[in-house]
Design a protein around this motif. Sequence first.
Motif, PDB file in Angstrom:
ATOM      1  N   GLY B  31      30.611  92.962  56.399  1.00 19.15           N
ATOM      2  CA  GLY B  31      31.132  93.899  57.598  1.00 19.15           C
ATOM      3  C   GLY B  31      31.112  93.264  58.895  1.00 19.15           C
ATOM      4  N   VAL B  32      30.233  92.854  59.568  1.00 22.00           N
ATOM      5  CA  VAL B  32      30.234  92.426  60.805  1.00 22.00           C
ATOM      6  C   VAL B  32      31.012  91.168  60.866  1.00 22.00           C
ATOM      7  CG1 VAL B  32      28.858  91.088  62.615  1.00 22.00           C
ATOM      8  CG2 VAL B  32      27.841  93.199  61.567  1.00 22.00           C
ATOM      9  N   SER B  33      31.001  90.004  59.922  1.00 24.98           N
ATOM     10  CA  SER B  33      31.650  88.928  59.914  1.00 24.98           C
ATOM     11  C   SER B  33      33.159  89.143  59.845  1.00 24.98           C
ATOM     12  CB  SER B  33      31.390  88.015  58.767  1.00 24.98           C
ATOM     13  OG  SER B  33      31.416  88.458  57.534  1.00 24.98           O
ATOM     14  N   SER B  34      33.412  90.382  58.892  1.00 25.12           N
ATOM     15  CA  SER B  34      34.918  90.497  58.805  1.00 25.12           C
ATOM     16  C   SER B  34      35.508  91.218  59.992  1.00 25.12           C
ATOM     17  CB  SER B  34      35.342  91.596  57.752  1.00 25.12           C
ATOM     18  OG  SER B  34      34.476  91.479  56.545  1.00 25.12           O
ATOM     19  N   VAL B  35      34.778  92.135  60.712  1.00 24.25           N
ATOM     20  CA  VAL B  35      35.305  92.687  61.860  1.00 24.25           C
ATOM     21  C   VAL B  35      35.160  91.607  63.126  1.00 24.25           C
ATOM     22  CG1 VAL B  35      34.495  94.396  63.725  1.00 24.25           C
ATOM     23  CG2 VAL B  35      34.122  95.066  61.352  1.00 24.25           C
ATOM     24  N   VAL B  36      34.342  90.879  63.246  1.00 26.38           N
ATOM     25  CA  VAL B  36      34.321  89.834  64.285  1.00 26.38           C
ATOM     26  C   VAL B  36      35.563  88.688  64.095  1.00 26.38           C
ATOM     27  CG1 VAL B  36      33.152  88.037  65.563  1.00 26.38           C
ATOM     28  CG2 VAL B  36      32.095  90.173  64.997  1.00 26.38           C
ATOM     29  N   MET B  37      35.803  88.316  62.668  1.00 26.90           N
ATOM     30  CA  MET B  37      36.711  87.285  62.292  1.00 26.90           C
ATOM     31  C   MET B  37      38.239  88.021  62.377  1.00 26.90           C
ATOM     32  SD  MET B  37      36.413  84.153  60.866  1.00 26.90           S
ATOM     33  CE  MET B  37      37.886  83.301  60.560  1.00 26.90           C
ATOM     34  N   LEU B  38      38.257  89.210  61.963  1.00 23.72           N
ATOM     35  CA  LEU B  38      39.666  89.746  62.304  1.00 23.72           C
ATOM     36  C   LEU B  38      39.979  90.025  63.907  1.00 23.72           C
ATOM     37  CD1 LEU B  38      39.900  91.957  59.128  1.00 23.72           C
ATOM     38  CD2 LEU B  38      41.145  90.026  59.723  1.00 23.72           C
ATOM     39  N   ILE B  39      39.192  90.239  64.592  1.00 21.04           N
ATOM     40  CA  ILE B  39      39.226  90.619  65.939  1.00 21.04           C
ATOM     41  C   ILE B  39      39.313  89.229  66.517  1.00 21.04           C
ATOM     42  CG2 ILE B  39      38.153  91.330  68.023  1.00 21.04           C
ATOM     43  CD1 ILE B  39      36.842  93.694  66.465  1.00 21.04           C
ATOM     44  N   SER B  40      38.593  88.334  66.150  1.00 18.65           N
ATOM     45  CA  SER B  40      38.845  86.814  66.767  1.00 18.65           C
ATOM     46  C   SER B  40      40.320  86.286  66.611  1.00 18.65           C
ATOM     47  CB  SER B  40      37.655  86.059  66.468  1.00 18.65           C
ATOM     48  OG  SER B  40      37.797  85.500  65.236  1.00 18.65           O
ATOM     49  N   LEU B  41      40.752  86.570  65.382  1.00 14.36           N
ATOM     50  CA  LEU B  41      42.203  86.282  64.901  1.00 14.36           C
ATOM     51  C   LEU B  41      43.278  86.781  65.789  1.00 14.36           C
ATOM     52  CD1 LEU B  41      42.050  85.923  60.991  1.00 14.36           C
ATOM     53  CD2 LEU B  41      41.841  84.066  62.661  1.00 14.36           C
TER      54      LEU B  41
END
Lengths: 243, 404
Positions: B31-41
């Motif tokens: 969950g956290v990696s998806s949220v952070v990854m997508l926000i960073s993209l």
Amino acid sequence: MKKKANKMANSQPVLKLDNVCKSYQLGTQLIRALECIDFTINEGEFVAVIGPSGSGKSTFLQVASMLAEPSQGKIFLKGQDVTSYNEVQRARLRNQEIGFIFQQFNLLARTSALDNVALPLVYAGVEMSERHQRAESLLKKVGLGDRLKNKPNELSGGQQQRVAIARALINDPSIIFADEPTGNLDSKTNKEVMGLLQQLHKDGRTIILVTHELNLAKTAQRIITLRDGQLLAEYKPPYKFKD
Amino acid sequence: MNFTNTLAIAIKAIFTNKVRSALTMLGVIIGVSSVVMLISLGKGLEAFVVQSFEDLGSNNIYITPGNLFSEEGGFSSIQNSALRAKSFSFDKTDVKELRRLRQYVEKVAYYNAQSDTIRFLTNTKQTSIIGSNADYNQVLITSLNKGRWFTNSEDENGERVVVLGHEVADELFGKVDPLSKKVRIGAVTFTVVGVAEKKGGGFGGPSFDNVIYIPFETLSRIYNTNDIMDMTVKSRGDIEIADAITAVEANMLKRYKDDEFSAYDQTEILNVIQDILSMITITLGGIAAISLLVGGIGIMNIMLVSVTERTKEIGLRKALGATPNQILIQFLIEAAFLSILGGVIGLGLAFVGSLAVQPIFPAKVTIESVLLAFGVSTAVGLIFGAAPASRASRLSPIEALRYE
């Protein structure tokens, strides 16, 4: 550790149950587990509570040790009325004034003997170094000075109960409740544990032993018998029992 | 009992069941990696777009046919703007009029675009042809790799000179130097005078390098059109760009209606694009947050199992003096620790993932997304750990001790 002479057994009352009853609701039925009883134990006394299954021994222990609230009556600990204490006050009282020895030892698995003994000190807010120091000293006293780091599954039944006894003593309690302490032990370790309890009594400890074994009860200074939740009789040595 | 003791008990409990704890954390990690990854993209894309616009020059005013912006903010509908754009185009009168605004205007660039085939010997390529004036590369900063841009006189005389985009030069000439070589655009022969620097692609869209530049007059003659598709005004550096836009709009309104053209600077279009990208980022982050929710439910499930499994332990702790609050805090810390640890691992994965995609996509881990992930994972632990912890704290010590 308290060092009081046995002769003090008739001094101050440590625990007093005044007309204490305990009943609880089971579905629509009201179960009277403990009829209104009066009971007093003095400082340094060793009292055994005996009775068959369902006689109210466990309820007596729960109420007297502050694990359960009485439905009626008053409880005095060292002269203080503790009947209306709330849950937090009762927890502190159990932590500071009462030591428990259970039939099933109730040690934390995957936790060393040292940490098991020190557990009550965690809730007393004692620093870790002092906790370990005091626990080690008690474990040495019960003959387990070389098993400090062993976990319960690495100890025999007798050793586990000795750990539990050390734990019961760690906070220097006013009274020790031993609930069938030899129920899970063979005859040899049974004697060892009872010997330890007697030694504690000699050291001036106040002990209430709950058992259904008459032979164990006879090691106490006084025996009270319970049946159907009622205090049936009280005996003092030399013990002479009818059926 | 102090916090350190409670934390130590919680950590010990977590490490007692390592595999279970790891699997429980997995939900939060994903969950956290998806949220952070997508926000960073999303943030990376935003930063890239902002940079690209800034590279175009900050004093430019873009004038396009049709009404580009809607009344409500954002872009107007595609049909609306496309219809306007098709119906209206500019001509050299507009350029002349705008050049008269000397107080505000330094240079005016304009162009028309066509599509055709360019050929060198046997090599051919379909490409976009930008027919622009000589000021185009100074206003819109088209850097050259080699050669030169065409001059004013070459434009005025309609001379057949061409500047090749990087990709076109590469495909037609390979290792051969294109300068001074003859190429054919459609049926007409041109001389290569320059090659533009590589600009790169547009996220899978058409390449900015598959383009060639010829003088506007030359394109007008060959394709028989005087239309100007877009104009870009470079405003003077000593005046406010807003004042320049007002002056340009007033000038244009003498010849066109309000909805027949749009005059704007990069900040205006950038704001709209940023709004759109922010919405996309939030939406993607929201979708990813669903997996965080699932992770939280996983924690609650395991904590409930843990409370049931450890009922006897809870009873013992209470018998030995633990208050309901101490039990509550112990289990809450356990849930929060699982969740925070999962969050930290997830954050690490997102960071590594962002670094890994950076060569192909401008991902950018921001402090906001880190704080968000940390906050959300803590909250997930506390919220989903609350019910099991409360259940543990309410257990009766007698019932709990009896539990088998």
